[in-house]
Scaffold this motif. Structure first.
Motif, PDB file in Angstrom:
ATOM      1  N   ASP A 190     -13.656  15.585 -46.463  1.00 50.40           N
ATOM      2  CA  ASP A 190     -13.591  16.146 -48.558  1.00 50.40           C
ATOM      3  C   ASP A 190     -13.027  14.942 -49.322  1.00 50.40           C
ATOM      4  O   ASP A 190     -13.067  14.590 -50.298  1.00 50.40           O
ATOM      5  CB  ASP A 190     -13.232  16.987 -48.736  1.00 50.40           C
ATOM      6  N   ARG A 191     -12.383  14.133 -48.685  1.00 47.18           N
ATOM      7  CA  ARG A 191     -11.533  13.087 -48.515  1.00 47.18           C
ATOM      8  C   ARG A 191     -12.047  11.612 -49.445  1.00 47.18           C
ATOM      9  O   ARG A 191     -13.419  11.707 -49.154  1.00 47.18           O
ATOM     10  CB  ARG A 191     -10.653  12.052 -47.684  1.00 47.18           C
ATOM     11  N   LYS A 192     -11.542  11.626 -50.763  1.00 43.14           N
ATOM     12  CA  LYS A 192     -12.599  10.284 -51.345  1.00 43.14           C
ATOM     13  C   LYS A 192     -12.486   8.911 -50.830  1.00 43.14           C
ATOM     14  O   LYS A 192     -11.543   8.544 -49.797  1.00 43.14           O
ATOM     15  CB  LYS A 192     -11.806  10.379 -52.986  1.00 43.14           C
ATOM     16  N   LEU A 193     -12.947   7.679 -50.881  1.00 44.48           N
ATOM     17  CA  LEU A 193     -13.424   6.936 -50.836  1.00 44.48           C
ATOM     18  C   LEU A 193     -11.968   6.127 -50.735  1.00 44.48           C
ATOM     19  O   LEU A 193     -11.436   6.418 -51.685  1.00 44.48           O
ATOM     20  CB  LEU A 193     -14.399   6.035 -50.725  1.00 44.48           C
ATOM     21  N   ALA A 194     -11.374   5.393 -50.020  1.00 44.16           N
ATOM     22  CA  ALA A 194     -10.422   4.623 -50.577  1.00 44.16           C
ATOM     23  C   ALA A 194     -10.739   3.633 -51.523  1.00 44.16           C
ATOM     24  O   ALA A 194     -11.393   3.414 -50.945  1.00 44.16           O
ATOM     25  CB  ALA A 194      -9.206   3.936 -49.036  1.00 44.16           C
ATOM     26  N   PRO A 195      -9.507   3.026 -52.106  1.00 43.38           N
ATOM     27  CA  PRO A 195     -10.192   2.033 -53.141  1.00 43.38           C
ATOM     28  C   PRO A 195      -9.936   0.629 -52.720  1.00 43.38           C
ATOM     29  O   PRO A 195     -10.690  -0.217 -53.121  1.00 43.38           O
ATOM     30  CB  PRO A 195      -8.437   2.022 -54.043  1.00 43.38           C
ATOM     31  N   THR A 196      -9.589   1.180 -51.394  1.00 41.63           N
ATOM     32  CA  THR A 196      -9.940  -1.379 -51.140  1.00 41.63           C
ATOM     33  C   THR A 196     -11.270  -1.233 -49.812  1.00 41.63           C
ATOM     34  O   THR A 196     -11.053   0.006 -48.863  1.00 41.63           O
ATOM     35  CB  THR A 196      -8.283  -1.639 -50.480  1.00 41.63           C
ATOM     36  N   LEU A 197     -11.296  -2.025 -49.948  1.00 45.64           N
ATOM     37  CA  LEU A 197     -12.596  -2.459 -48.822  1.00 45.64           C
ATOM     38  C   LEU A 197     -12.134  -1.695 -47.069  1.00 45.64           C
ATOM     39  O   LEU A 197     -12.702  -0.803 -46.538  1.00 45.64           O
ATOM     40  CB  LEU A 197     -13.383  -3.513 -49.148  1.00 45.64           C
ATOM     41  N   GLN A 198     -10.974  -2.918 -47.030  1.00 44.02           N
ATOM     42  CA  GLN A 198     -10.349  -2.962 -45.617  1.00 44.02           C
ATOM     43  C   GLN A 198      -9.678  -1.173 -45.327  1.00 44.02           C
ATOM     44  O   GLN A 198      -9.978  -0.669 -43.895  1.00 44.02           O
ATOM     45  CB  GLN A 198      -8.869  -3.830 -45.471  1.00 44.02           C
ATOM     46  N   GLN A 199      -9.338  -0.507 -46.259  1.00 45.61           N
ATOM     47  CA  GLN A 199      -8.964   0.893 -45.710  1.00 45.61           C
ATOM     48  C   GLN A 199      -9.818   0.910 -45.748  1.00 45.61           C
ATOM     49  O   GLN A 199     -10.322   2.660 -44.662  1.00 45.61           O
ATOM     50  CB  GLN A 199      -8.234   0.718 -47.042  1.00 45.61           C
ATOM     51  N   ARG A 200     -10.625   1.347 -46.166  1.00 43.48           N
ATOM     52  CA  ARG A 200     -11.938   2.529 -45.585  1.00 43.48           C
ATOM     53  C   ARG A 200     -12.355   2.253 -44.495  1.00 43.48           C
ATOM     54  O   ARG A 200     -13.112   2.974 -43.669  1.00 43.48           O
ATOM     55  CB  ARG A 200     -13.426   1.880 -46.780  1.00 43.48           C
ATOM     56  N   LEU A 201     -12.697   0.961 -44.314  1.00 42.90           N
ATOM     57  CA  LEU A 201     -13.317   0.686 -42.686  1.00 42.90           C
ATOM     58  C   LEU A 201     -12.444   0.952 -41.335  1.00 42.90           C
ATOM     59  O   LEU A 201     -12.733   1.662 -40.301  1.00 42.90           O
ATOM     60  CB  LEU A 201     -13.421  -0.969 -42.568  1.00 42.90           C
ATOM     61  N   ALA A 202     -10.935   0.963 -42.250  1.00 42.71           N
ATOM     62  CA  ALA A 202     -10.168   1.466 -40.955  1.00 42.71           C
ATOM     63  C   ALA A 202     -10.244   2.833 -41.171  1.00 42.71           C
ATOM     64  O   ALA A 202     -10.275   2.950 -39.870  1.00 42.71           O
ATOM     65  CB  ALA A 202      -8.767   0.635 -41.388  1.00 42.71           C
ATOM     66  N   ASP A 203     -10.361   3.720 -41.796  1.00 37.05           N
ATOM     67  CA  ASP A 203     -10.540   4.727 -41.845  1.00 37.05           C
ATOM     68  C   ASP A 203     -11.914   5.444 -41.582  1.00 37.05           C
ATOM     69  O   ASP A 203     -11.580   6.472 -41.031  1.00 37.05           O
ATOM     70  CB  ASP A 203     -10.315   6.113 -43.664  1.00 37.05           C
ATOM     71  N   LEU A 204     -12.933   4.768 -41.486  1.00 35.20           N
ATOM     72  CA  LEU A 204     -13.980   5.271 -41.249  1.00 35.20           C
ATOM     73  C   LEU A 204     -13.783   4.653 -39.282  1.00 35.20           C
ATOM     74  O   LEU A 204     -14.067   5.506 -38.550  1.00 35.20           O
ATOM     75  CB  LEU A 204     -15.252   4.059 -41.573  1.00 35.20           C
ATOM     76  N   ARG A 205     -13.415   3.620 -38.981  1.00 40.34           N
ATOM     77  CA  ARG A 205     -13.453   3.359 -37.966  1.00 40.34           C
ATOM     78  C   ARG A 205     -12.639   4.592 -36.755  1.00 40.34           C
ATOM     79  O   ARG A 205     -12.534   5.369 -35.483  1.00 40.34           O
ATOM     80  CB  ARG A 205     -12.768   2.174 -37.479  1.00 40.34           C
ATOM     81  N   GLU A 206     -11.375   5.387 -37.455  1.00 36.75           N
ATOM     82  CA  GLU A 206     -10.218   6.018 -36.849  1.00 36.75           C
ATOM     83  C   GLU A 206     -11.565   7.195 -37.164  1.00 36.75           C
ATOM     84  O   GLU A 206     -11.427   8.555 -36.437  1.00 36.75           O
ATOM     85  CB  GLU A 206      -9.064   6.267 -37.909  1.00 36.75           C
ATOM     86  N   MET A 207     -12.492   7.434 -37.844  1.00 29.52           N
ATOM     87  CA  MET A 207     -12.521   8.628 -38.027  1.00 29.52           C
ATOM     88  C   MET A 207     -13.845   8.893 -36.903  1.00 29.52           C
ATOM     89  O   MET A 207     -13.597  10.135 -36.435  1.00 29.52           O
ATOM     90  CB  MET A 207     -13.701   9.201 -39.537  1.00 29.52           C
ATOM     91  N   VAL A 208     -14.680   7.631 -36.923  1.00 28.39           N
ATOM     92  CA  VAL A 208     -15.197   7.680 -35.800  1.00 28.39           C
ATOM     93  C   VAL A 208     -14.770   7.868 -33.561  1.00 28.39           C
ATOM     94  O   VAL A 208     -15.591   7.405 -33.205  1.00 28.39           O
ATOM     95  CB  VAL A 208     -16.836   7.440 -35.897  1.00 28.39           C
ATOM     96  N   GLY A 209     -13.387   6.920 -34.102  1.00 25.68           N
ATOM     97  CA  GLY A 209     -13.535   6.918 -32.790  1.00 25.68           C
ATOM     98  C   GLY A 209     -13.581   5.782 -31.975  1.00 25.68           C
ATOM     99  O   GLY A 209     -13.821   5.804 -31.060  1.00 25.68           O
ATOM    100  N   ASN A 210     -14.115   4.942 -32.734  1.00 20.92           N
ATOM    101  CA  ASN A 210     -14.563   3.175 -32.426  1.00 20.92           C
ATOM    102  C   ASN A 210     -15.245   3.585 -31.818  1.00 20.92           C
ATOM    103  O   ASN A 210     -15.940   2.911 -30.701  1.00 20.92           O
ATOM    104  CB  ASN A 210     -13.119   2.714 -31.511  1.00 20.92           C
TER     105      ASN A 210
END
Length: 517
Positions: free
Chosen positions: A28-48
């Motif tokens: 339910d977290r909103k997307l991060a304001p920066t692109l790199q932070q969004r990608l980092a959060d996505l990779r962390e959620m899916v476990g690479n």
């Protein structure tokens, strides 16, 4: 304490193997304001995970990322309709706002374009075959439906074949299934309401109903029950059926299923609600009446007199399939005087050379039959036919020759087995009733069978799926509605008035609004 409470209590051990469903954290977290932070959060959620594809690129000087799942996207369509226009884009004085405006109003990168704000929607779109575009300075994420994963093509239904009518059946993909329904029902009132099931799997589904025909009370009750589904993984529509059933302890269900789009359209036009689930070719239908098990699409294509004959044939086959073995055991054990003399002599001659009583003989042969049926069903198709041949020729003949089973019992099994396949949707209750009536017939004779039959009828009458009696219009009785139950009148009569399930005798549902809400 109820028996069901024992299975519903949570284990006392903290690290038990059984744990309640737990939702993914951070969805339910909103997307991060920066692109790199969004990608980092996505990779962390899916476990690479190995099937995640992230392509970073610059569009008109704006940092962007295209994210998708490998094997879920149509590569050719992606390259032609999405990648080429995006990489060739040129904007005057480019800004993130102009890029977002171009995507929204000046381009058509995919027929299905959506915006989202949370990480939960981000992962759901990616894993549903969407291509996701994330841009620096653009607050919402953009999802484009370019699905291209492999699947079975539309083919003839395996379990609901017919002589006339369509040969198309539902498949495992949700969107093509919706298209099969829409192609047959070109009404603006036909509504697909998208839903989601499974705490972990987040399986897509769709409620199918006709505004102006469906009862608002029925629709609200179905929504309420489906909102209470808390399961980690939903892989088949059968996972959801217990939540829609009013009497889970009854041997009869108030929820039907079909793999035919035309059948679903016919049910929806009568004010029912269909439920399609991604990953299964079967659609659930609620509420479902008992007499509909004996109806087929061919009934409405044949002449009325022949359709009526076939319908009576199905009712007779249903009664034969579970009553005949119990009656045979009860008459042979307690009431031999009711049998004709010649038949009684044959029965006595056959049973005189068998070591088992009549009841145990019947239980044994039907138990063997169920084993052979299950083996033929689960084994590979290349050897499945061999199981039936071995069972019919070798086991049956050897059992009679060895004197373990009488020849009349083998004939009875064959008649009962064939009759049970006439109404395949009732095979599960037929099997349980068959064994139950054999036991009752062997213990209490005809009197026990009559009492047990009354109990089965009472159990059936108690089924009230979502406020509509399952036995309607037979009980409560409605002479006008019986025109399509025991008899099938012609279309000139049927077309004069359309059926609405909420209007059946005994229904607790209210009528439909014009808007269906």
């Amino acid at each position: 304490m109820k028996i069901t409470d024992i299975f519903q209590r949570r284990p006392a051990v903290p690290n038990s193997a059984y744990q309640p469903p737990q939702p993914d954290t951070g969805l339910d977290r909103k997307l991060a304001p920066t692109l790199q932070q969004r990608l980092a959060d996505l990779r962390e959620m899916v476990g690479n995970t190995g099937d995640l594809i992230v392509n970073e690129l610059t569009v008109c000087g704006i940092d962007c990322a295209v994210v998708m799942c490998e094997g879920m996207v149509a590569t050719a369509v992606f390259a032609e309709l999405f990648a080429e226009p995006l990489t060739a884009l040129r904007l005057d004085q480019p800004t993130p706002e102009k890029l977002l405006g171009w995507v929204r109003h000046q381009s058509l990168l995919a027929p299905d374009q959506k915006e989202f704000q949370t990480y939960g929607d981000l992962t759901r779109f990616i894993m549903s075959g969407f291509v996701v575009l994330l841009a620096e300075g653009v607050e919402p994420g953009l999802a484009f439906g370019i699905q291209g994963y492999d699947g079975r093509s539309v083919s003839e239904p395996a379990g609901e074949s017919n002589e006339r009518g369509s040969r198309e059946g539902f498949i495992e993909k949700l969107r093509p299934n919706l298209a099969l329904v829409r192609r047959r029902f070109k009404s603006a009132d036909l509504t697909f309401e998208m839903v989601n099931f499974g705490v972990k799997s987040r399986t897509d589904g769709a409620l199918v109903y006709l505004r102006g025909a469906v009862s608002p009370e029925l629709l609200e009750e179905v929504r309420r029950r489906l909102s209470q589904v808390k399961i980690d993984v939903v892989l088949e529509s059968g996972y959801l059926q217990p939540f829609l059933d009013a009497k889970p302890l009854s041997i009869f269900s108030g929820v039907g299923y079909t793999e035919r789009p035309d059948t679903l359209c016919a049910k929806v036009s009568e004010g029912r609600i269909g439920l399609l689930v991604d990953g299964t070719p079967y659609a659930l239908v609620v509420p479902y009446l008992f007499n509909e098990h004996f109806q087929s699409f061919d009934d409405y294509a044949h002449r009325p007199y022949f359709a009526t004959f076939i319908r009576w044939l199905k009712y007779a086959a249903f009664l034969f399939s579970f009553l005949l073995p119990g009656l045979y055991v009860g008459l042979g054990s307690f009431h031999p005087e009711l049998l004709p003399k010649n038949l009684l002599l044959k029965l006595a001659q056959s049973e005189s050379v068998t070591p088992l009583p009549l009841m145990f003989e019947a239980l044994l042969i039907f138990f063997i039959y169920e084993i052979m049926r299950e083996a033929g069903l689960r084994m590979p198709k290349s050897v499945g036919h061999a199981v039936s041949i071995v069972g019919a020729l070798v086991i049956g003949d050897a059992a009679v020759t060895a004197g373990l089973i009488g020849a009349p019992m083998v004939l009875l099994v064959a008649m009962t087995a064939i009759s049970s396949f006439v109404v395949p949707s009732l095979y599960e209750p037929i099997t349980l009733l068959r064994f139950g009536f054999i036991l009752i017939g062997g213990v209490a004779g005809l009197f026990g069978i009559v009492l047990a039959l009354c109990a089965v009828l009472a159990n059936l009458c108690a089924v009230n799926p979502l406020g509509v009696p399952a036995t309607s219009p037979a009980a409560p009785f409605s002479l006008y509605a019986m025109r399509d139950v025991l008899f099938r009148v012609g279309w000139k009569t049927l077309s004069q008035e359309d059926l609405r399930v909420q209007g059946l005798t005994g229904s607790d549902l209210k009528g439909a609004d014009v808007d269906g809400e």
